[in-house]
Scaffold this active site. Structure first.
Site, PDB file in Angstrom:
ATOM      1  N   THR A 145       4.837   2.844   4.958  1.00  0.00           N
ATOM      2  CA  THR A 145       4.668   3.909   4.123  1.00  0.00           C
ATOM      3  C   THR A 145       3.284   4.123   4.069  1.00  0.00           C
ATOM      4  O   THR A 145       2.892   5.047   5.001  1.00  0.00           O
ATOM      5  CB  THR A 145       5.048   3.478   2.743  1.00  0.00           C
TER       6      THR A 145
ATOM      7  N   LYS B   8       6.447  -4.569   6.075  1.00  0.00           N
ATOM      8  CA  LYS B   8       5.592  -3.413   5.666  1.00  0.00           C
ATOM      9  C   LYS B   8       5.185  -3.539   4.264  1.00  0.00           C
ATOM     10  O   LYS B   8       5.542  -4.675   3.540  1.00  0.00           O
ATOM     11  CB  LYS B   8       6.463  -2.393   5.562  1.00  0.00           C
TER      12      LYS B   8
ATOM     13  N   THR C  27       6.551 -10.729  -1.339  1.00  0.00           N
ATOM     14  CA  THR C  27       5.994  -9.507  -1.048  1.00  0.00           C
ATOM     15  C   THR C  27       6.402  -8.530  -0.238  1.00  0.00           C
ATOM     16  O   THR C  27       6.468  -8.727   0.980  1.00  0.00           O
ATOM     17  CB  THR C  27       4.602  -9.609  -0.905  1.00  0.00           C
TER      18      THR C  27
ATOM     19  N   GLU D  36      -4.524  -0.965   1.186  1.00  0.00           N
ATOM     20  CA  GLU D  36      -4.711   0.244   1.253  1.00  0.00           C
ATOM     21  C   GLU D  36      -6.348   0.384   1.102  1.00  0.00           C
ATOM     22  O   GLU D  36      -6.894  -0.103   0.067  1.00  0.00           O
ATOM     23  CB  GLU D  36      -4.136   0.972  -0.042  1.00  0.00           C
TER      24      GLU D  36
ATOM     25  N   ASN E  27      -4.282   6.572  -3.915  1.00  0.00           N
ATOM     26  CA  ASN E  27      -3.612   6.360  -5.075  1.00  0.00           C
ATOM     27  C   ASN E  27      -3.761   7.391  -6.424  1.00  0.00           C
ATOM     28  O   ASN E  27      -2.865   7.275  -7.354  1.00  0.00           O
ATOM     29  CB  ASN E  27      -3.819   4.609  -5.728  1.00  0.00           C
TER      30      ASN E  27
ATOM     31  N   SER F 276       2.629   8.570  -4.366  1.00  0.00           N
ATOM     32  CA  SER F 276       3.352   7.337  -3.491  1.00  0.00           C
ATOM     33  C   SER F 276       3.840   6.622  -4.334  1.00  0.00           C
ATOM     34  O   SER F 276       3.996   6.430  -5.535  1.00  0.00           O
ATOM     35  CB  SER F 276       2.184   6.679  -2.677  1.00  0.00           C
TER      36      SER F 276
END
Lengths: 390, 390
Positions: free
Chosen positions: B149, B172, B183, B263, B385, B390
């Protein structure tokens, strides 16, 4: 105003050369002129608590203080015996100036952790502040400015009891703000005639639902201190309930001002959890949501992302907060965007333009509730904390 | 490679039109060609767990699975009975294609919470993926790309046992990564001859010290799933200890790759706590430090701010982690910048240019230790974010 709003208090705020910012007021002094000298304090629960916290916690244990000296520009935390000696020397100097014992002088510091203070500047500053002491509104304002660090505005409160007594206060705090403790440096003064026991009870209760329920960034400070002083100068014994209520109101106002000035924040977020089986359950849920970086980023992007709200709720263990996921509703700014634990009205209906964002979560499991406040997480927060040494 | 490295597995990754990104591979299929069909799973502890988690947890309880279908582009979480029906329909379609029972098909989804999937696209994609199934390295690579993603790169692992058996895997995960759970989505395959009981024991133990000790942003997902499948195709019964060790090694490699792709991250931070009275104590301290937004911002600004490390340590209650503050040392990238709980060598001596940052905390209270991994907090994290849905 602030701490000089109540009768029997003088204050000053002066530049003492402690802060790295040239000419910034960085030293405040608050003196209780009596006739009473009652005092109460609430402190951080951080185990690496600063030297001034160790000192002030000890000397306030007898419910008495004549003065509080506060500096920005250095936290005097993790500075060992040398740091503690600096705090004691500061209290001794103020005691000499005020004609009291060092054990009647509380000390508060805020700023960078791990470095000693420039003690000469602190002691010279104490003398300058003592010379500048006044009971005027300006003197109170100066004191509230002298304790600011990353704060962009001073934070003050003034409240009047119905029978002629008053309550005033100031606080500093913008980052390293997390719940479960008394948050940041605050001094609140009253001219009511109250005992130290009444003061401590009112302060402890007041802090619990105010300072202890705000969270800018989940980070607990080493220096957090809230001190409440009573001069008795009004000659008025206040109604007990009204006194407690106004102390709580003062704490709530100051805590709300911290959120309003949270580092880099573009939204103040009020999270109210209702329908819980107990206040503890509601609080655990509210705190879990308030701690979500993902939600705080979404709010800064004006996205009322309820998925990030319920995924945070879902991390609270069932034995702490019993509820059924399919019973949960979430309203953001009055629009029910999550119903039966799933999608409700379209989130495009939510007006996210106001600075204040209201998240109302109903667990539909009981009658208890709790409210916590937090800020959104913005580029500016990262900028302040990545690019500056603070 | 990845899941097709072990013998007895075929895989595919195809674009199915589930993701908003035109033409992105968004559906993966992994099929166990046997002769064994042993399987184990570890799932999120989030109470708002997604429909595919509810389904897969149930059907894997008997230690058996023929296939796993995974989609990006939608989490199918908080979607109620309609969402659960979508998961069942997906399993039924795959079962029809593979000639097995629906209860032998695990389902994983990742993406936005709270919206139903475009089911026609998922079912058509399942057919396309089944037609594309191959045991080639390329097929394994395609599958690992289809589950991405916000990941910027696919994450894979291949390991060989000393007696001719193999282990391969993919994962992922980039945001909404927090410890205390398995996780994100991961599928690991082996051709070793092992029982379902051995598989589950190895996976549970392996996850505990790997996936459960990484934290990108403190946010627990609703969809986290790790599935381990054994085909037995190598015909080799592995040494028990070696098998457990390699499963853990595969989990550790994949978890480390998640941190490496966190991220917006510019630094991967390894926090090692030694000298603790117990592993739990060390872990609590490591997690408290890993959760500090202030520290994570400082690291992104290349500032080894030890004050923010000890102030986080100080939030861990004494009954959980007994230690004396004056005994604590902190090294960052090999430089002891905090000694006796106070300032040590100057922090300007620390080289912060490497991507990997090592924080070594010695509590000097015992012999136990634990290591956790996290990322720094950057402008880019907020951007991803706040500004994207998302």
């Amino acid at each position: 105003m602030s701490v000089t709003f109540a009768q029997g208090f003088s204050a000053a705020g002066v530049p003492a050369g402690i802060s790295a910012v040239e000419g910034k007021k960085d030293l405040a002094l608050v003196v209780n002129e009596g006739p009473l000298e009652a005092a109460a304090g609430v402190f951080t629960s951080n185990r690496f608590c600063a030297a001034p916290v160790q000192w002030s916690r000890r000397i306030l244990a007898d419910g008495k203080a004549k003065a509080v000296i506060l500096n920005s520009g250095g936290a005097n935390a993790c500075t060992g015996e040398a740091g503690y000696a600096q705090t004691v020397a500061t209290a001794e100097t103020v005691a000499g100036l005020c004609g009291c014992a060092p054990e009647e002088v509380a000390v508060c510091s805020t700023g960078l952790i791990g470095e000693l203070l420039p003690l000469d500047h602190v002691l010279d500053g104490a003398k300058a502040a003592h010379a500048a002491l006044a009971a005027t509104p300006q003197a109170g304002a100066d004191a509230s400015e002298a304790i600011m660090t990353t704060d962009t505005k001073p934070k003050r409160v003034e409240l009047s009891g119905s029978t002629g007594w008053r309550l005033g206060g100031m606080v500093k705090g913008s980052g390293m703000i997390a719940p479960q403790l008394a948050t940041m440096l605050s001094v609140i003064t009253t001219d009511a005639v109250v005992t130290a026991g009444q003061l401590q009870a009112a302060l402890t209760a007041g802090v619990e639902t105010t300072f202890n329920r705000i969270d800018v960034d989940g980070c607990m400070s080493t220096n957090d201190t809230v001190i409440l002083l009573a001069s008795g100068a009004s000659g008025v014994e206040p109604d007990h309930d009204e006194f407690n209520r106004l102390v709580r109101e003062a704490c709530a106002s100051l805590a709300r001002q911290i959120i309003g000035d949270g580092e880099g924040a573009s939204h103040d977020i009020r999270i109210r959890v209702t329908g819980a089986t107990s206040e503890e359950a509601a609080l655990a849920c509210g705190r879990a949501v308030a701690a979500s970086n993902l939600l705080k980023c979404a709010i800064s992007g004006n996205d009322p992302n309820w998925g990030r709200i319920v995924s945070s709720l879902g991390t609270v263990p069932e034995d702490i907060a019993p509820y059924r996921t399919q019973d949960v509703t979430v309203d953001v700014n009055g629009v029910r965007i999550c119903e039966h634990g799933g999608a409700g009205r379209d989130r495009s209906e939510v007006d996210m333009t106001p600075r204040e964002v209201h998240i109302d979560i109903d667990l539909n499991a009981g009658d208890a509730e709790a409210t916590v406040w937090t800020d959104d997480l913005t580029h500016e927060y990262v900028h302040i904390n990545a690019d500056y040494e603070s």
